[in-house]
Design a protein around this motif. Sequence first.
Motif, PDB file in Angstrom:
ATOM      1  N   ALA A 287       5.206  16.760  -0.980  1.00  0.00           N
ATOM      2  CA  ALA A 287       6.465  15.236  -1.649  1.00  0.00           C
ATOM      3  C   ALA A 287       5.263  14.366  -2.192  1.00  0.00           C
ATOM      4  O   ALA A 287       6.024  13.464  -2.257  1.00  0.00           O
ATOM      5  N   LYS A 288       4.100  14.873  -2.352  1.00  0.00           N
ATOM      6  CA  LYS A 288       3.368  13.870  -3.256  1.00  0.00           C
ATOM      7  C   LYS A 288       3.367  12.811  -2.530  1.00  0.00           C
ATOM      8  O   LYS A 288       3.716  11.367  -2.993  1.00  0.00           O
ATOM      9  N   ARG A 289       3.056  12.369  -0.871  1.00  0.00           N
ATOM     10  CA  ARG A 289       3.283  10.923  -0.376  1.00  0.00           C
ATOM     11  C   ARG A 289       1.889  11.406   0.275  1.00  0.00           C
ATOM     12  O   ARG A 289       1.320  10.511   1.219  1.00  0.00           O
ATOM     13  N   LEU A 290       1.152  12.006   0.597  1.00  0.00           N
ATOM     14  CA  LEU A 290      -0.227  11.962   0.734  1.00  0.00           C
ATOM     15  C   LEU A 290      -0.881  13.039  -0.447  1.00  0.00           C
ATOM     16  O   LEU A 290      -0.607  13.839  -0.448  1.00  0.00           O
ATOM     17  N   SER A 291      -2.298  12.077  -0.477  1.00  0.00           N
ATOM     18  CA  SER A 291      -2.794  12.673  -1.713  1.00  0.00           C
ATOM     19  C   SER A 291      -4.070  13.059  -1.707  1.00  0.00           C
ATOM     20  O   SER A 291      -5.099  12.420  -0.680  1.00  0.00           O
TER      21      SER A 291
ATOM     22  N   SER B 139       3.195  19.139   4.728  1.00  0.00           N
ATOM     23  CA  SER B 139       4.648  18.895   3.418  1.00  0.00           C
ATOM     24  C   SER B 139       4.625  17.969   3.028  1.00  0.00           C
ATOM     25  O   SER B 139       5.133  17.427   2.306  1.00  0.00           O
ATOM     26  N   LEU B 140       4.117  16.626   3.688  1.00  0.00           N
ATOM     27  CA  LEU B 140       3.896  14.990   2.987  1.00  0.00           C
ATOM     28  C   LEU B 140       3.346  15.493   1.543  1.00  0.00           C
ATOM     29  O   LEU B 140       3.407  14.775   0.760  1.00  0.00           O
TER      30      LEU B 140
ATOM     31  N   CYS C  39       0.631  -1.119  -0.262  1.00  0.00           N
ATOM     32  CA  CYS C  39      -0.195  -0.178   0.133  1.00  0.00           C
ATOM     33  C   CYS C  39       0.814   0.993   0.025  1.00  0.00           C
ATOM     34  O   CYS C  39       0.668   2.556  -1.011  1.00  0.00           O
TER      35      CYS C  39
ATOM     36  N   ILE D 183      11.188  14.981   2.555  1.00  0.00           N
ATOM     37  CA  ILE D 183      10.400  16.467   3.244  1.00  0.00           C
ATOM     38  C   ILE D 183      12.666  17.367   4.422  1.00  0.00           C
ATOM     39  O   ILE D 183      11.930  18.766   4.053  1.00  0.00           O
TER      40      ILE D 183
ATOM     41  N   VAL E 118      -4.859  -0.485   1.865  1.00  0.00           N
ATOM     42  CA  VAL E 118      -5.216   0.832   2.911  1.00  0.00           C
ATOM     43  C   VAL E 118      -5.116   2.261   2.332  1.00  0.00           C
ATOM     44  O   VAL E 118      -4.289   2.134   1.015  1.00  0.00           O
TER      45      VAL E 118
ATOM     46  N   HIS F 172      -6.583   4.390  -4.220  1.00  0.00           N
ATOM     47  CA  HIS F 172      -6.495   2.880  -4.890  1.00  0.00           C
ATOM     48  C   HIS F 172      -7.534   1.546  -4.435  1.00  0.00           C
ATOM     49  O   HIS F 172      -7.870   2.364  -3.109  1.00  0.00           O
TER      50      HIS F 172
ATOM     51  N   GLN G 261       1.812   2.911  -3.461  1.00  0.00           N
ATOM     52  CA  GLN G 261       0.979   3.013  -4.221  1.00  0.00           C
ATOM     53  C   GLN G 261       1.627   5.032  -4.947  1.00  0.00           C
ATOM     54  O   GLN G 261       1.568   5.619  -3.769  1.00  0.00           O
TER      55      GLN G 261
ATOM     56  N   SER H  75       5.950   5.958  -2.122  1.00  0.00           N
ATOM     57  CA  SER H  75       5.749   6.333  -3.336  1.00  0.00           C
ATOM     58  C   SER H  75       7.476   6.933  -3.956  1.00  0.00           C
ATOM     59  O   SER H  75       7.887   6.838  -4.997  1.00  0.00           O
TER      60      SER H  75
ATOM     61  N   GLY I  44       1.210   8.798  -4.348  1.00  0.00           N
ATOM     62  CA  GLY I  44       0.802   9.507  -3.656  1.00  0.00           C
ATOM     63  C   GLY I  44       0.821   8.877  -2.563  1.00  0.00           C
ATOM     64  O   GLY I  44      -0.167   9.677  -1.459  1.00  0.00           O
ATOM     65  N   ALA I  45       1.245   7.704  -2.402  1.00  0.00           N
ATOM     66  CA  ALA I  45       1.237   7.472  -0.955  1.00  0.00           C
ATOM     67  C   ALA I  45       2.494   7.984   0.680  1.00  0.00           C
ATOM     68  O   ALA I  45       3.327   7.761  -0.928  1.00  0.00           O
ATOM     69  N   SER I  46       2.872   7.319   1.000  1.00  0.00           N
ATOM     70  CA  SER I  46       3.872   7.074   1.942  1.00  0.00           C
ATOM     71  C   SER I  46       4.664   6.816   1.375  1.00  0.00           C
ATOM     72  O   SER I  46       5.944   7.646   2.064  1.00  0.00           O
TER      73      SER I  46
ATOM     74  N   ALA J 271      -2.378  20.576  14.677  1.00  0.00           N
ATOM     75  CA  ALA J 271      -1.391  20.209  15.277  1.00  0.00           C
ATOM     76  C   ALA J 271      -0.598  19.694  14.067  1.00  0.00           C
ATOM     77  O   ALA J 271       0.247  19.423  14.331  1.00  0.00           O
ATOM     78  N   MET J 272      -1.321  18.626  13.375  1.00  0.00           N
ATOM     79  CA  MET J 272      -0.316  17.756  12.282  1.00  0.00           C
ATOM     80  C   MET J 272      -0.562  18.211  10.824  1.00  0.00           C
ATOM     81  O   MET J 272      -0.194  18.348  10.302  1.00  0.00           O
TER      82      MET J 272
ATOM     83  N   PHE K  75      -6.935   7.017   6.666  1.00  0.00           N
ATOM     84  CA  PHE K  75      -6.589   6.661   8.206  1.00  0.00           C
ATOM     85  C   PHE K  75      -6.652   7.671   8.183  1.00  0.00           C
ATOM     86  O   PHE K  75      -7.088   7.565  10.036  1.00  0.00           O
TER      87      PHE K  75
ATOM     88  N   GLU L   2      -4.414   5.695   2.814  1.00  0.00           N
ATOM     89  CA  GLU L   2      -3.679   6.091   4.375  1.00  0.00           C
ATOM     90  C   GLU L   2      -4.457   7.672   4.551  1.00  0.00           C
ATOM     91  O   GLU L   2      -4.362   8.219   5.949  1.00  0.00           O
TER      92      GLU L   2
ATOM     93  N   ILE M 237       2.540  18.775   9.001  1.00  0.00           N
ATOM     94  CA  ILE M 237       2.865  17.917   8.614  1.00  0.00           C
ATOM     95  C   ILE M 237       2.131  16.717   7.288  1.00  0.00           C
ATOM     96  O   ILE M 237       3.136  16.674   6.336  1.00  0.00           O
TER      97      ILE M 237
ATOM     98  N   ASP N 169      12.380  14.583  -4.141  1.00  0.00           N
ATOM     99  CA  ASP N 169      11.079  15.034  -4.336  1.00  0.00           C
ATOM    100  C   ASP N 169      10.071  14.750  -3.449  1.00  0.00           C
ATOM    101  O   ASP N 169       9.660  15.343  -2.661  1.00  0.00           O
TER     102      ASP N 169
END
Lengths: 299, 214
Positions: free
Chosen positions: B175-179, B171-172, A12, A286, B140, B187, A15, A21, A17-19, B164-165, B145, B142, B168, A283
């Motif tokens: 960084a394209k780590r949280l869409s 910034s995620l 997971c 962080i 999952v 997904h 994928q 990626s 856009g996931a943590s 509070a978050m 969740f 994210e 974070i 990229d």
Amino acid sequence: MAKKQYAFYPGCSSQKGASGSNFATSIQLMNEKLDIQLNEIPDWNCCGASIGYGEGSELQRLVLNARNLALAETNLPGQDMVSGCPACWLATREAAERLHKHDNLMTDTNEALKEAGLNFKGTVKARHMVEVLVEDIGFAGMKAPVVKSLDGLKIAGYVGCQTNRPFGIAGESFENPMYLDKMIETVGAEPVAFDQKVTCCGGALAFSEPEKSQKQIKDIVEAAYDNGAELIVTPCQLCQANVEIYQSEINKKKGTSLNMPVMYYSQLLSIAYGGGAKEAGLDGNIIQSAKLLEIAGKS
Amino acid sequence: MSESNKAANTVAAAAVARYRNNFLKEVEERVEDGDMVKMCMQCGVCAGSCPLGPHWEHSPQKIFMMIRAGKRDEVLSSDSMWMCTSCYNCIVRCPRQLPITHIMHGLAHYANRLGMVPKGQPTRDIAKLFWDNLLKTGRVNELKFSLAMYFKDGFVQGIKNALAMQGIGLSLMKAKRLSPMEIIGGHKCKDQSGIQKMIAKAREIEDRRRGALA
């Protein structure tokens, strides 16, 4: 040279856009240079991760993992299953080994799998991406495509838990595994002594017990500073996320000024193999390492 | 009373009737790898190896002795099992090769099934959110969740947690780590119904095997 073929279980976090990626991005160039071909398992599902046990029962979690194993066995016959995520790998390997050992569990699992139109014979081996690199490619093989040395970069190799325990990489010790340090040397960088090499970052408890896991993370990052490291490198998606993301929280609460980059081994290899910042997924970080960005920017 | 509470009460009543005064036997038969508990020789290596050692009420070593001593309520309502980070230190160091991590997970799961976990236990709460989240689509989500975790203690607390978050989170996203797109679709597996059916079947098989009424 013919490419080595593997059934790929991304998990997971890898994928889009996931943590994790950017991990998924960084292994592309790495695998291309090492003649590794990953064939994604069609319609794979979540492994249940390390927190699934609270609600999911023993057989439910076995069945979740058996579905992925069965999909690999059916669609990509003869290929080892490979995951880049330690939690995915652990859950899958544990399931495969238990099913192999206990006929009654295999019978029950297949009765449940039938509901999803599948059957697992038990022929698939579940492996970690690092195992593939260390065992199938070898350190000399990993060194061969290096075109840019990460010379002078001091790195703390943070192995963490689940890549290391309970299975680990064959021939390595649980208390002081050396393969990550050797990988750091392979790209021309310098592994520093690191007493928090196999310390737990708190795992999934970063969400439920933030104070307790942030204490773990603080110890890990401070040990990296104390040993002169300029960045931390890890094979684990959850270690990477926890140790990088919560530094700002720790600074707020404890008045520290932690700002330690945390990268994947695959990002180092990707850059050493000639990849730029984008190909190495920098990229997605962080906290950046100015030195690594500079090396990645050199042609 | 909710359906899940009723089910927990039924399972609990059946277990109490069957195993009166023999909690070790109950653990051996009903808890994952519970048959290994009696192998513990009380050396305490697990207690010294746990990263969350300073925070639990009872070490694994104590839990194992308490099981043998029949301390059913104390064990099943302990917060100790919920402090497990799944680091597997205890497993690789145990000289008697007890699968301690699995036993702790198994005890946590069993206590949860019986409805004996202290109310508001945060790891139990997120474990449930995580499991429900992954079963919905097979994978999952994210973002959902994270939001579910922030809002688990109500709307006002949720807004406070999210604020509070937010640094974070932003910034995620950068960084394209949280869409943010995960909130609408995200997904998912194609065969969601097959996954849900096989998971339901697995529970049915376990209930049949253990002769439990759930």
